[in-house]
Design a protein around this motif. Structure first.
Motif, PDB file in Angstrom:
ATOM      1  N   LYS A 150      40.919  32.984  49.305  1.00  0.00           N
ATOM      2  CA  LYS A 150      41.403  34.356  49.435  1.00  0.00           C
ATOM      3  C   LYS A 150      41.994  34.764  48.091  1.00  0.00           C
ATOM      4  CE  LYS A 150      42.562  34.018  54.362  1.00  0.00           C
ATOM      5  NZ  LYS A 150      43.635  34.164  55.384  1.00  0.00           N
ATOM      6  N   TYR A 151      41.622  35.961  47.626  1.00  0.00           N
ATOM      7  CA  TYR A 151      42.087  36.447  46.333  1.00  0.00           C
ATOM      8  C   TYR A 151      43.140  37.524  46.571  1.00  0.00           C
ATOM      9  CZ  TYR A 151      37.960  33.921  44.866  1.00  0.00           C
ATOM     10  OH  TYR A 151      37.030  32.938  44.673  1.00  0.00           O
ATOM     11  N   LYS A 152      44.244  37.430  45.819  1.00  0.00           N
ATOM     12  CA  LYS A 152      45.390  38.283  46.095  1.00  0.00           C
ATOM     13  C   LYS A 152      45.595  39.330  45.007  1.00  0.00           C
ATOM     14  CE  LYS A 152      47.722  34.704  48.791  1.00  0.00           C
ATOM     15  NZ  LYS A 152      48.973  33.899  48.971  1.00  0.00           N
ATOM     16  N   SER A 153      46.650  40.110  45.181  1.00  0.00           N
ATOM     17  CA  SER A 153      47.137  41.168  44.277  1.00  0.00           C
ATOM     18  C   SER A 153      46.446  42.510  44.504  1.00  0.00           C
ATOM     19  CB  SER A 153      47.007  40.769  42.796  1.00  0.00           C
ATOM     20  OG  SER A 153      45.706  40.987  42.287  1.00  0.00           O
ATOM     21  N   PHE A 154      45.712  42.662  45.606  1.00  0.00           N
ATOM     22  CA  PHE A 154      45.041  43.930  45.890  1.00  0.00           C
ATOM     23  C   PHE A 154      45.933  44.855  46.712  1.00  0.00           C
ATOM     24  CE2 PHE A 154      41.688  40.912  45.094  1.00  0.00           C
ATOM     25  CZ  PHE A 154      40.818  41.619  44.296  1.00  0.00           C
ATOM     26  N   THR A 155      45.793  46.151  46.454  1.00  0.00           N
ATOM     27  CA  THR A 155      46.504  47.173  47.216  1.00  0.00           C
ATOM     28  C   THR A 155      45.486  48.195  47.701  1.00  0.00           C
ATOM     29  OG1 THR A 155      48.476  46.898  45.857  1.00  0.00           O
ATOM     30  CG2 THR A 155      48.322  48.894  47.188  1.00  0.00           C
ATOM     31  N   GLY A 156      45.325  48.312  49.002  1.00  0.00           N
ATOM     32  CA  GLY A 156      44.392  49.288  49.536  1.00  0.00           C
ATOM     33  C   GLY A 156      42.959  48.800  49.543  1.00  0.00           C
ATOM     34  N   SER A 157      42.062  49.714  49.834  1.00  0.00           N
ATOM     35  CA  SER A 157      40.659  49.408  50.054  1.00  0.00           C
ATOM     36  C   SER A 157      39.965  48.881  48.796  1.00  0.00           C
ATOM     37  CB  SER A 157      39.938  50.669  50.543  1.00  0.00           C
ATOM     38  OG  SER A 157      38.570  50.428  50.745  1.00  0.00           O
ATOM     39  N   VAL A 158      39.224  47.780  48.954  1.00  0.00           N
ATOM     40  CA  VAL A 158      38.428  47.209  47.861  1.00  0.00           C
ATOM     41  C   VAL A 158      37.046  47.851  47.901  1.00  0.00           C
ATOM     42  CG1 VAL A 158      37.466  45.096  46.871  1.00  0.00           C
ATOM     43  CG2 VAL A 158      39.718  45.055  47.988  1.00  0.00           C
ATOM     44  N   ARG A 159      36.665  48.538  46.839  1.00  0.00           N
ATOM     45  CA  ARG A 159      35.436  49.329  46.856  1.00  0.00           C
ATOM     46  C   ARG A 159      34.237  48.661  46.203  1.00  0.00           C
ATOM     47  NH1 ARG A 159      35.992  54.376  49.115  1.00  0.00           N
ATOM     48  NH2 ARG A 159      37.924  54.286  50.312  1.00  0.00           N
ATOM     49  N   ARG A 160      34.454  47.679  45.327  1.00  0.00           N
ATOM     50  CA  ARG A 160      33.304  47.033  44.689  1.00  0.00           C
ATOM     51  C   ARG A 160      33.691  45.656  44.203  1.00  0.00           C
ATOM     52  NH1 ARG A 160      28.550  45.232  44.002  1.00  0.00           N
ATOM     53  NH2 ARG A 160      27.321  45.784  42.173  1.00  0.00           N
ATOM     54  N   LEU A 161      32.848  44.690  44.543  1.00  0.00           N
ATOM     55  CA  LEU A 161      32.960  43.316  44.054  1.00  0.00           C
ATOM     56  C   LEU A 161      31.677  42.964  43.324  1.00  0.00           C
ATOM     57  CD1 LEU A 161      34.375  41.562  47.256  1.00  0.00           C
ATOM     58  CD2 LEU A 161      35.678  42.088  45.193  1.00  0.00           C
ATOM     59  N   GLN A 162      31.793  42.248  42.223  1.00  0.00           N
ATOM     60  CA  GLN A 162      30.601  41.816  41.501  1.00  0.00           C
ATOM     61  C   GLN A 162      30.897  40.549  40.719  1.00  0.00           C
ATOM     62  OE1 GLN A 162      28.949  44.645  38.717  1.00  0.00           O
ATOM     63  NE2 GLN A 162      27.228  43.330  38.176  1.00  0.00           N
ATOM     64  N   VAL A 163      30.036  39.555  40.885  1.00  0.00           N
ATOM     65  CA  VAL A 163      30.108  38.365  40.039  1.00  0.00           C
ATOM     66  C   VAL A 163      29.553  38.737  38.670  1.00  0.00           C
ATOM     67  CG1 VAL A 163      29.295  36.001  39.722  1.00  0.00           C
ATOM     68  CG2 VAL A 163      29.880  36.820  42.015  1.00  0.00           C
ATOM     69  N   HIS A 164      30.259  38.359  37.622  1.00  0.00           N
ATOM     70  CA  HIS A 164      29.834  38.711  36.266  1.00  0.00           C
ATOM     71  C   HIS A 164      28.417  38.184  36.025  1.00  0.00           C
ATOM     72  CE1 HIS A 164      29.758  39.014  31.887  1.00  0.00           C
ATOM     73  NE2 HIS A 164      30.815  39.815  31.981  1.00  0.00           N
ATOM     74  N   PRO A 165      27.533  39.000  35.443  1.00  0.00           N
ATOM     75  CA  PRO A 165      26.120  38.586  35.287  1.00  0.00           C
ATOM     76  C   PRO A 165      25.900  37.389  34.373  1.00  0.00           C
ATOM     77  CG  PRO A 165      26.563  40.673  34.166  1.00  0.00           C
ATOM     78  CD  PRO A 165      27.759  40.382  35.001  1.00  0.00           C
ATOM     79  N   THR A 166      26.817  37.120  33.455  1.00  0.00           N
ATOM     80  CA  THR A 166      26.649  35.957  32.568  1.00  0.00           C
ATOM     81  C   THR A 166      27.774  34.937  32.731  1.00  0.00           C
ATOM     82  OG1 THR A 166      27.753  37.161  30.757  1.00  0.00           O
ATOM     83  CG2 THR A 166      25.334  37.249  30.855  1.00  0.00           C
ATOM     84  N   LEU A 167      28.978  35.391  33.026  1.00  0.00           N
ATOM     85  CA  LEU A 167      30.103  34.488  33.283  1.00  0.00           C
ATOM     86  C   LEU A 167      30.206  34.290  34.786  1.00  0.00           C
ATOM     87  CD1 LEU A 167      32.679  36.127  30.845  1.00  0.00           C
ATOM     88  CD2 LEU A 167      31.142  34.203  30.370  1.00  0.00           C
TER      89      LEU A 167
END
Length: 206
Positions: A150-167
């Motif tokens: 679980k990843y923390k420090s978010f406030t409100g709705s998360v609108r986009r997640l993306q794994v970095h294309p090279t990292l």
């Protein structure tokens, strides 16, 4: 093409001819842009214990990295879908039209079922990431449905997640609090936090 409103559309990264669409009461479908026709359509999971259809609400989807093998003459598509009912559905077009995995992930803190507004697949295809309207960001094992992190420090709705294309060990996100966050996937450490001034709904990193 569709009778119901489309909430989300994604283009297959390995084949720009193929797009995936879905929405409320619109289950996942794949279309060919060149042929201008539907090439695949998902089927819902089995009815619930009252024999009522399980409601469909595709709020986001993402393509897994596709691989070619010697036994497959043409490309296939594997996708993750996040729904408006805190569900994760995994589809593999080689395995038919129903989800090969189906997981319900309500918020244990308040017993609510917030919509997953963004999902994305890991580089190795063994896990997926999902962010909801209550600021939860989860890493989920594809095979078991177990929440790995679980990843923390978010406030409100998360609108986009993306794994970095090279990292590939870096997860980027934007949320309704107007902040871009960069997390290390394995350690869950927040590597960067940037205020963006505007309330963004999407992003794409190339």
């Amino acid at each position: 093409w569709c009778k119901h409103a489309v909430s989300k559309m994604r283009q297959a990264p390995s084949n720009c001819d193929v797009i995936a669409v879905g929405g409320k009461q619109l289950d996942l479908r794949l279309y060919s842009l060149n042929e201008k026709k539907q090439i695949w359509k998902a089927k819902n999971v089995r009815n619930d214990w009252l024999n009522m259809p399980v409601p469909v609400w595709v709020s986001d989807m993402d393509f897994f990295k596709e691989e070619k093998d010697g036994n497959t003459s043409s490309s296939y598509h594997k996708l993750v879908v996040g729904t408006g009912y805190s569900e994760i559905r995994i589809y593999d077009t080689r395995a038919g039209q129903k989800p090969v995995h189906f997981y319900k992930l309500p918020n244990a803190e308040n017993n609510d079922k917030p919509p997953f507004m963004s999902v994305c697949a890991s580089e190795d295809g063994k896990s997926v990431f999902a962010g909801d309207t209550q600021g939860r960001v989860l890493r989920v094992d594809v095979g078991t449905g177990k929440v790995i992190s679980k990843y923390k420090s978010f406030t409100g709705s998360v609108r986009r997640l993306q794994v970095h294309p090279t990292l590939h060990n870096v997860l980027l996100s934007i949320s309704i609090d107007r902040i871009l966050r960069v997390h290390h996937i394995e350690t869950r450490k927040l590597l960067m936090r940037m205020y963006l001034k505007q309330r963004l709904n999407t992003m794409e990193v190339y």
